[in-house]
Design an enzyme around this catalytic site. Structure first.
Site, PDB file in Angstrom:
ATOM      1  N   GLY A 113       0.798  -1.228   0.000  1.00 58.89           N
ATOM      2  CA  GLY A 113       0.000   0.000   0.000  1.00 58.89           C
ATOM      3  C   GLY A 113       0.822   1.264   0.000  1.00 58.89           C
TER       4      GLY A 113
ATOM      5  CE  LYS B  17      -2.346   5.843  -0.739  1.00 60.33           C
ATOM      6  NZ  LYS B  17      -2.823   4.683  -0.003  1.00 60.33           N
TER       7      LYS B  17
ATOM      8  CG  ASP C 290      -5.232   6.186   2.072  1.00 57.43           C
ATOM      9  OD1 ASP C 290      -6.040   5.805   1.204  1.00 57.43           O
ATOM     10  OD2 ASP C 290      -4.039   5.824   2.077  1.00 57.43           O
ATOM     11  CG  ASP C 291      -2.412   9.796   1.777  1.00 53.40           C
ATOM     12  OD1 ASP C 291      -2.753  10.061   2.943  1.00 53.40           O
ATOM     13  OD2 ASP C 291      -1.333   9.251   1.514  1.00 53.40           O
TER      14      ASP C 291
ATOM     15  CE1 TYR D 188      -2.811   7.926   7.122  1.00 51.09           C
ATOM     16  CE2 TYR D 188      -4.462   8.926   5.713  1.00 51.09           C
ATOM     17  CZ  TYR D 188      -3.139   8.710   6.032  1.00 51.09           C
ATOM     18  OH  TYR D 188      -2.152   9.270   5.266  1.00 51.09           O
TER      19      TYR D 188
ATOM     20  CD1 TRP E 258      -1.200   1.707   6.975  1.00 49.19           C
ATOM     21  CD2 TRP E 258      -2.887   1.172   5.626  1.00 49.19           C
ATOM     22  NE1 TRP E 258      -0.815   2.015   5.699  1.00 49.19           N
ATOM     23  CE2 TRP E 258      -1.837   1.702   4.848  1.00 49.19           C
ATOM     24  CE3 TRP E 258      -4.061   0.778   4.978  1.00 49.19           C
ATOM     25  CZ2 TRP E 258      -1.917   1.847   3.459  1.00 49.19           C
ATOM     26  CZ3 TRP E 258      -4.138   0.927   3.593  1.00 49.19           C
ATOM     27  CH2 TRP E 258      -3.081   1.450   2.851  1.00 49.19           C
TER      28      TRP E 258
ATOM     29  CG  ASP F 153       5.757   5.353   1.112  1.00 50.75           C
ATOM     30  OD1 ASP F 153       6.004   5.851   2.230  1.00 50.75           O
ATOM     31  OD2 ASP F 153       4.594   5.015   0.778  1.00 50.75           O
TER      32      ASP F 153
END
Ligand code: GDL
Length: 463
Positions: A16, A47, A123-124, A171, A230, A237
């Site tokens: 992820g 992603k 998310d994001d 999150y 998570w 990254d």
């Protein structure tokens, strides 16, 4: 821990992260590890699989579908639960029937490939909605819950034993405190999200050094359910120069009873994930209190054979020192900490006062430089490829320290300035990013302000 199939404790891996998704052979190897170590869940949500976020409405081509189908099949053979995640949040219209249909079409494509379990990730993404949507739903949380409930009900009508997960827009604790997603976001999720949908949470931070039982209990009360962790502890990254091979830590054994699963989103470079996955598995299966360092040393012994080189074998003590240098985001391992401390102590003192300890520090510096250099001799080339750029930086610093300490130890050099022909400006520690880092500097308390090089306008990259 519950053990009803649809409520099984989820323990495993999230693909992820941002950056290149894993290759088929890397996934194969991860699944092999998971089977050996007793991890039961593979969560697919890279992603930068373009079809995961940007082109979430577009079905996979036959070739791409075949790759994912192969992965699903392999998971089934290994007894690993495969969860497919879609991230429509960048531009989904919560009111739009066509968008809902696009979600169903994608899920249908995945179901036809054998997928049972799904997730919607929010998310994001921008925490905004279009004006018409605000009127219709009242809040982002309500809109996301309605969409997720509809999709999970649709799925369960077809596959009653499916698991469905949801990642909220805020999150982690810091995002919630900042009001991301709007006032009362999590409470709305607690009230409105169907009870059979699991909710992800990364802890107090995106990258949480600790996740306490108290923190999770407070969250669970708002969500009206136990979350699924998570875990980004080993994700790298966000910093291409680092990787993390320290132990799963900062989480107590009691945490396992307070959550519905722990999935780790590790280093983007799969060959560097042995330790992240091995120690998570050990944590999940540990019967008693968790000793992170002991688990680390045990896992490192298992990893050692991967460090076979074309010349003499790597010794365990050297691997401990190297791995301690790339431990965890918020901490170095004890040997790296000690080495840094010894170097800093030495450099803080006038070389005229240095004694025998200078040679000892220098020997450690040279030892680490040689360990880094020996990575080029690894028989396991994928491991070398993953390590190469990262250990290069460490090797360069060790080389410079060796040269500097050698220079300073020579009494004839007193009063002279040190230069290294191997560390020239621009090619060493050069580049725009590095220069920008000097313009705005961050203190240890987190505060950020213009640094000294801002005052002299950073200096030109070229005179
Ligand atoms: C994130 C992203 C994740 C990324 C990680 C580390 C979540 C839920 N989302 O914010 O994809 O890999 O941080 O950079 O963690």
């Amino acid at each position: 821990m519950d053990d009803v199939t649809t409520d099984e404790f989820l323990a495993g891996v999230i693909e992820g992260f941002y950056g290149p998704p894993w290759s088929e052979s890397e996934r194969h190897e991860v699944l092999d590890w998971m089977r050996q170590w007793g991890l039961n869940t593979y969560f697919y949500g890279p992603k930068d699989d373009l079809h995961h976020r940007i082109f979430w409405r577009t079905p996979y081509s036959d070739a791409d579908a075949a790759v994912i189908g192969g992965l699903i099949h392999e998971c089934q053979q290994q007894g690993v639960r495969f969860v497919y995640a879609l991230g429509p949040g960048l531009d989904v219209r919560y009111n739009d029937a066509a968008d809902r249909e696009a979600l169903r079409l994608r899920f249908t494509q995945l179901r036809e490939l054998g997928c049972q379990d799904f997730c919607l990730l929010f998310d994001d993404i921008p925490d905004r909605m279009h004006p018409g949507e605000i009127e219709r739903w009242g809040s982002l949380a309500s809109a996301q819950c309605a969409l997720t409930n509809e999709m999970s009900a649709w799925l369960r009508a077809r596959q009653p034993r499916s698991r469905f997960l949801f990642c909220p827009t805020p999150y982690c604790g810091r995002m919630e405190a900042a009001g991301l997603g709007g006032e009362g976001y999590l409470e709305t999720v607690g009230r409105e999200l169907s009870q059979d949908v699991d909710v992800f949470w990364t802890g107090p931070e995106i990258i949480s050094s600790e996740i306490t039982v108290g923190h999770i209990d407070g969250l669970a009360a708002k969500l009206r359910r136990k979350p699924v962790i998570w875990d980004n502890l080993h994700a790298n990254d966000y910093d291409g120069r680092r990787f993390y091979c320290g132990p799963y830590s900062g989480r107590s054994a009691e945490l396992k009873g307070r959550v519905k699963g722990i999935l780790t989103n590790p280093n983007t470079e799969m060959p560097l994930d042995f330790m992240a996955l091995r120690t998570l598995a050990a944590f999940v299966h540990a019967p008693g209190p968790w000793d992170a360092r002991a688990a680390y040393l045990a896992a490192l012994k298992e990893w050692l054979p991967e460090f076979e080189t074309v010349h003499r074998p790597m010794v365990f003590a050297d691997l401990v020192l190297l791995a301690d240098c790339y431990y965890l985001p918020h901490e170095e391992g004890p040997e790296a900490r000690q080495l840094f401390h010894d170097i800093a102590e030495l450099l803080a003192r006038d070389p005229a006062d240095w004694g025998a300890e200078a040679a000892l520090v220098r020997a450690q510096v040279v030892r680490l430089r040689e360990i880094c250099a020996r990575m080029a001799e690894l028989k396991c080339r994928p491991l070398f490829h993953a390590l190469s750029r990262r250990v290069w930086d460490l090797r360069e610093e060790m080389d410079l320290l060796d040269r500097y300490i050698g220079f300073a130890l020579d009494s004839e050099n007193r009063g002279r300035t040190f230069h290294s022909d191997f560390h020239l400006t621009q090619t060493y520690r050069g580049g725009l990013v590095r220069r920008l880092q000097d313009l705005l500097v961050q203190a240890t308390d987190g505060s950020i302000r213009p640094g000294p090089s801002a005052a002299n306008r950073g200096g030109p990259a070229r005179a």
